[in-house]
Design an enzyme around this catalytic site. Structure first.
Site, PDB file in Angstrom:
ATOM      1  N   TYR A   6      -9.792   0.155  -8.879  1.00 53.27           N
ATOM      2  CA  TYR A   6     -10.866   0.603  -7.987  1.00 53.27           C
ATOM      3  C   TYR A   6     -11.273   2.009  -8.416  1.00 53.27           C
ATOM      4  O   TYR A   6     -10.434   2.924  -8.462  1.00 53.27           O
ATOM      5  CB  TYR A   6     -10.439   0.608  -6.521  1.00 53.27           C
ATOM      6  CG  TYR A   6     -11.603   1.004  -5.637  1.00 53.27           C
ATOM      7  CD1 TYR A   6     -12.577   0.065  -5.313  1.00 53.27           C
ATOM      8  CD2 TYR A   6     -11.776   2.314  -5.210  1.00 53.27           C
ATOM      9  CE1 TYR A   6     -13.686   0.413  -4.561  1.00 53.27           C
ATOM     10  CE2 TYR A   6     -12.883   2.667  -4.458  1.00 53.27           C
ATOM     11  CZ  TYR A   6     -13.830   1.717  -4.138  1.00 53.27           C
ATOM     12  OH  TYR A   6     -14.941   2.077  -3.415  1.00 53.27           O
TER      13      TYR A   6
ATOM     14  N   GLN B   4     -14.801  -3.993   0.896  1.00 53.29           N
ATOM     15  CA  GLN B   4     -15.160  -5.319   0.394  1.00 53.29           C
ATOM     16  C   GLN B   4     -14.671  -5.534  -1.039  1.00 53.29           C
ATOM     17  O   GLN B   4     -14.316  -6.657  -1.422  1.00 53.29           O
ATOM     18  CB  GLN B   4     -16.667  -5.561   0.514  1.00 53.29           C
ATOM     19  CG  GLN B   4     -17.563  -4.630  -0.279  1.00 53.29           C
ATOM     20  CD  GLN B   4     -17.973  -3.394   0.492  1.00 53.29           C
ATOM     21  OE1 GLN B   4     -17.273  -2.952   1.392  1.00 53.29           O
ATOM     22  NE2 GLN B   4     -19.114  -2.833   0.130  1.00 53.29           N
TER      23      GLN B   4
ATOM     24  N   ASN C  23     -11.405   6.532  -0.419  1.00 52.79           N
ATOM     25  CA  ASN C  23     -11.404   7.191   0.886  1.00 52.79           C
ATOM     26  C   ASN C  23     -10.405   6.514   1.819  1.00 52.79           C
ATOM     27  O   ASN C  23      -9.659   5.620   1.419  1.00 52.79           O
ATOM     28  CB  ASN C  23     -12.822   7.206   1.481  1.00 52.79           C
ATOM     29  CG  ASN C  23     -13.357   5.797   1.705  1.00 52.79           C
ATOM     30  OD1 ASN C  23     -12.606   4.820   1.825  1.00 52.79           O
ATOM     31  ND2 ASN C  23     -14.678   5.679   1.767  1.00 52.79           N
TER      32      ASN C  23
ATOM     33  N   SER D 127      -7.879  13.567  -1.624  1.00 58.17           N
ATOM     34  CA  SER D 127      -7.167  14.448  -2.548  1.00 58.17           C
ATOM     35  C   SER D 127      -6.637  15.690  -1.845  1.00 58.17           C
ATOM     36  O   SER D 127      -7.180  16.144  -0.827  1.00 58.17           O
ATOM     37  CB  SER D 127      -8.107  14.863  -3.682  1.00 58.17           C
ATOM     38  OG  SER D 127      -7.385  15.459  -4.719  1.00 58.17           O
TER      39      SER D 127
ATOM     40  N   GLN E 112     -10.249  21.146  -5.747  1.00 60.95           N
ATOM     41  CA  GLN E 112      -9.861  20.005  -4.929  1.00 60.95           C
ATOM     42  C   GLN E 112     -10.722  19.898  -3.684  1.00 60.95           C
ATOM     43  O   GLN E 112     -11.045  18.803  -3.232  1.00 60.95           O
ATOM     44  CB  GLN E 112      -8.386  20.110  -4.531  1.00 60.95           C
ATOM     45  CG  GLN E 112      -7.429  19.879  -5.676  1.00 60.95           C
ATOM     46  CD  GLN E 112      -7.682  18.550  -6.374  1.00 60.95           C
ATOM     47  OE1 GLN E 112      -7.504  17.494  -5.795  1.00 60.95           O
ATOM     48  NE2 GLN E 112      -8.112  18.606  -7.626  1.00 60.95           N
TER      49      GLN E 112
ATOM     50  N   HIS F  13     -13.810  17.672  -3.805  1.00 56.05           N
ATOM     51  CA  HIS F  13     -13.677  16.213  -3.893  1.00 56.05           C
ATOM     52  C   HIS F  13     -14.318  15.523  -2.700  1.00 56.05           C
ATOM     53  O   HIS F  13     -15.014  14.519  -2.847  1.00 56.05           O
ATOM     54  CB  HIS F  13     -12.197  15.815  -3.955  1.00 56.05           C
ATOM     55  CG  HIS F  13     -11.703  15.602  -5.345  1.00 56.05           C
ATOM     56  ND1 HIS F  13     -12.172  14.604  -6.152  1.00 56.05           N
ATOM     57  CD2 HIS F  13     -10.761  16.254  -6.072  1.00 56.05           C
ATOM     58  CE1 HIS F  13     -11.549  14.645  -7.319  1.00 56.05           C
ATOM     59  NE2 HIS F  13     -10.698  15.640  -7.295  1.00 56.05           N
TER      60      HIS F  13
ATOM     61  N   GLU G 148       0.308  16.219  -3.316  1.00 55.49           N
ATOM     62  CA  GLU G 148      -0.156  15.363  -4.413  1.00 55.49           C
ATOM     63  C   GLU G 148      -0.209  16.188  -5.708  1.00 55.49           C
ATOM     64  O   GLU G 148       0.405  15.844  -6.706  1.00 55.49           O
ATOM     65  CB  GLU G 148      -1.548  14.817  -4.079  1.00 55.49           C
ATOM     66  CG  GLU G 148      -2.168  14.007  -5.207  1.00 55.49           C
ATOM     67  CD  GLU G 148      -3.654  13.752  -5.000  1.00 55.49           C
ATOM     68  OE1 GLU G 148      -4.176  12.851  -5.683  1.00 55.49           O
ATOM     69  OE2 GLU G 148      -4.294  14.445  -4.186  1.00 55.49           O
ATOM     70  N   HIS G 149      -0.981  17.259  -5.681  1.00 59.44           N
ATOM     71  CA  HIS G 149      -1.050  18.202  -6.796  1.00 59.44           C
ATOM     72  C   HIS G 149      -0.370  19.504  -6.357  1.00 59.44           C
ATOM     73  O   HIS G 149      -0.551  19.944  -5.222  1.00 59.44           O
ATOM     74  CB  HIS G 149      -2.499  18.521  -7.167  1.00 59.44           C
ATOM     75  CG  HIS G 149      -3.328  17.323  -7.496  1.00 59.44           C
ATOM     76  ND1 HIS G 149      -4.187  16.743  -6.586  1.00 59.44           N
ATOM     77  CD2 HIS G 149      -3.431  16.596  -8.636  1.00 59.44           C
ATOM     78  CE1 HIS G 149      -4.796  15.710  -7.156  1.00 59.44           C
ATOM     79  NE2 HIS G 149      -4.348  15.597  -8.394  1.00 59.44           N
TER      80      HIS G 149
ATOM     81  N   ASP H 195      -6.313  16.289 -14.313  1.00 55.81           N
ATOM     82  CA  ASP H 195      -7.357  15.369 -13.874  1.00 55.81           C
ATOM     83  C   ASP H 195      -8.070  14.717 -15.054  1.00 55.81           C
ATOM     84  O   ASP H 195      -8.580  13.608 -14.927  1.00 55.81           O
ATOM     85  CB  ASP H 195      -8.403  16.118 -13.039  1.00 55.81           C
ATOM     86  CG  ASP H 195      -8.065  16.101 -11.552  1.00 55.81           C
ATOM     87  OD1 ASP H 195      -7.090  15.438 -11.171  1.00 55.81           O
ATOM     88  OD2 ASP H 195      -8.775  16.777 -10.780  1.00 55.81           O
TER      89      ASP H 195
ATOM     90  N   GLU I 183      31.666 -16.379   1.961  1.00 54.34           N
ATOM     91  CA  GLU I 183      30.359 -16.318   2.625  1.00 54.34           C
ATOM     92  C   GLU I 183      29.950 -17.672   3.204  1.00 54.34           C
ATOM     93  O   GLU I 183      28.877 -17.796   3.793  1.00 54.34           O
ATOM     94  CB  GLU I 183      29.291 -15.838   1.641  1.00 54.34           C
ATOM     95  CG  GLU I 183      29.424 -14.358   1.302  1.00 54.34           C
ATOM     96  CD  GLU I 183      28.233 -13.803   0.536  1.00 54.34           C
ATOM     97  OE1 GLU I 183      28.075 -12.567   0.531  1.00 54.34           O
ATOM     98  OE2 GLU I 183      27.463 -14.585  -0.043  1.00 54.34           O
TER      99      GLU I 183
ATOM    100  N   HIS J  65      27.342 -22.963  -3.765  1.00 56.62           N
ATOM    101  CA  HIS J  65      27.467 -21.889  -4.755  1.00 56.62           C
ATOM    102  C   HIS J  65      28.810 -21.994  -5.475  1.00 56.62           C
ATOM    103  O   HIS J  65      28.894 -21.854  -6.700  1.00 56.62           O
ATOM    104  CB  HIS J  65      27.353 -20.510  -4.076  1.00 56.62           C
ATOM    105  CG  HIS J  65      25.958 -20.097  -3.743  1.00 56.62           C
ATOM    106  ND1 HIS J  65      25.175 -20.761  -2.832  1.00 56.62           N
ATOM    107  CD2 HIS J  65      25.204 -19.059  -4.201  1.00 56.62           C
ATOM    108  CE1 HIS J  65      24.000 -20.161  -2.733  1.00 56.62           C
ATOM    109  NE2 HIS J  65      23.992 -19.114  -3.567  1.00 56.62           N
TER     110      HIS J  65
END
Length: 427
Positions: free
Chosen positions: A124, A186, A209, A233, A255, A258, A322-323, A356, A410, A415
């Protein structure tokens, strides 16, 4: 920016809260669209593309002629920049290739582990206010190195029904097999269920997003894996008086631009640095084309003063950025004691922008505190570990009795029988 001095530990959770909506506030919308796409496929994808992207599409799949036209529109300097970045990303990710692990655990019992590519992956690529063609490099390059057979890309079209030329050029360069003009919830639903046009995939990658993030999480309920819950971000910089205030401000703004829900934080042991960075942010902000977006993001941001390195690192690990940029005199202390971060950038001449685009590391990273338990995308993200074993007649005699005893304890008689029959055949 909000300035906070010596916050109490009990207040850290509130201070470090991300400016994101809760899953509950979004999940209803996502669920509804997923159900429609599952039932009616392409018709629903086009319906929501018209609603959200303001364009009516006859066909969603990008054709070869479209790619050829787009390639001509990308300038030669940009093509060379993309190629340089691709080469560095390839070098770093090829270095992550590992040999198979093989061991004889006991005489006659041979076990080994090999990696196999995930056959079908979906990428994506956000394309709203900024067409992130760099993310294609970060995802398609390792997918190709891993050997994924089908690499499907979805990205929202503009109001002309087109994708940015740089997106199409980069996708073609990096081995993407199919490209679709569809975005948002979608697109994730389309790759989850498959439609008349879009193939169903086994794992979905890529940032987006908050709606895309929740859609990816919902996809896991339908047997599709995801890279991580990557949302808006974020960046945390830790800096003292050895840092360059202009550099720090530029990183924070890189950042902030973004999106309005991005978050940037400066943690510092120097009040002087906090004041200098605040001034630089105000100056540099006025020169940005995406000034209005950055301004809104800055309202979610913090300048936090703490007295010492230990308090700073504890707060940073609690946030799990994240960063994460380290510009401290005692940088080794911070690097060695950082437990929770997506990607770390060290020193005055290591901007987050390098990661990046072109240094070689991957920029698809865990946000919203998920760095505490998730890694960023890497070569292994596109592969599975499979284990194998082969046991000889000698080997089954070495471990057979232990298996019988454990299975019986068991209450799993079948088995036990599977081993007993083999042992008896060797008497």
């Amino acid at each position: 920016m909000n300035k906070i001095f010596n916050p109490k530990i009990e207040d850290w959770k509130d201070i470090l809260k991300r400016p994101t909506q809760t899953v509950d506030a979004i999940e209803g919308v996502v669920n509804a669209i997923f159900k429609e796409v599952e039932a009616d496929g392409d018709v629903i994808l086009k319906k929501y593309t018209e609603q959200f992207d303001k364009v009516t599409l006859e066909a969603m799949m990008v054709t070869k002629p479209e790619i050829e036209v787009a390639t001509q529109k990308v300038s030669e300097p940009l093509k060379k920049a993309i190629e340089l970045a691709k080469a560095n990303i390839e070098v770093f990710h090829k270095a992550q290739i590992t040999r198979r692990v093989e061991v004889e655990t006991t005489n006659g019992v041979r076990c080994w582990q090999e990696k196999r590519p995930i056959q079908k992956v979906g990428l994506y690529i956000p394309g709203g206010t900024a067409p992130l063609f760099s993310t294609i490099l970060m995802l398609a390059v390792p997918a190709t190195i891993a050997g994924c057979q089908e690499i499907v890309l979805c990205s929202p079209p503009n109001q002309k029904g087109e994708l940015d030329p740089a997106i199409l050029y980069t996708a073609s360069l990096c081995g993407v097999t199919k490209i679709f003009k569809v975005g948002g919830i979608q697109a994730i639903a389309g790759m989850t269920f498959g439609t008349e046009t879009i193939p169903q995939v086994y794992k979905i990658f890529g940032p987006g997003n908050q709606y895309v993030t929740v859609a990816k999480q919902l996809a896991t309920k339908f047997g599709v894996s995801i890279d991580m819950p990557a949302g808006p971000s974020e960046l945390l910089v830790v800096a003292d008086d050895t840092a360059n205030a202009a550099f720090v401000a530029s990183d924070l703004l890189s950042q902030a631009e973004h999106g309005v829900d991005s978050q940037v934080i400066l943690v510092s042991t120097s009040k002087k640095m906090i004041e200098a960075v605040e001034e630089e942010v105000a100056l540099q902000l006025e020169e940005l084309p995406r000034k209005e977006i950055a301004k809104k993001a800055i309202t979610n941001s913090k300048l936090i003063f703490v007295e010492d390195d230990q308090t700073a690192i504890d707060l940073i690990n609690e946030y799990g950025p994240e960063h994460y940029i380290v510009c401290m005199e005692n940088e080794d202390f911070y690097v060695e004691n950082t437990l929770n971060a997506g990607s770390v950038f060290i020193g005055n001449y290591t901007p987050e922008s390098a990661g990046d685009y072109a240094s070689g590391t991957n920029h698809t990273l865990p946000t919203n505190g998920y760095a505490k338990q998730y890694s960023g995308v890497n070569l292994d993200s596109f592969m599975k570990n499979m284990t194998f074993q082969k046991i000889s007649s000698e080997g089954i005699q070495h471990i057979g009795n232990a298996i019988e005893l454990m299975a019986e304890a068991e209450g799993l008689q079948a088995h036990k029988n599977a081993v007993t029959l083999r042992l008896n055949s060797l008497k």
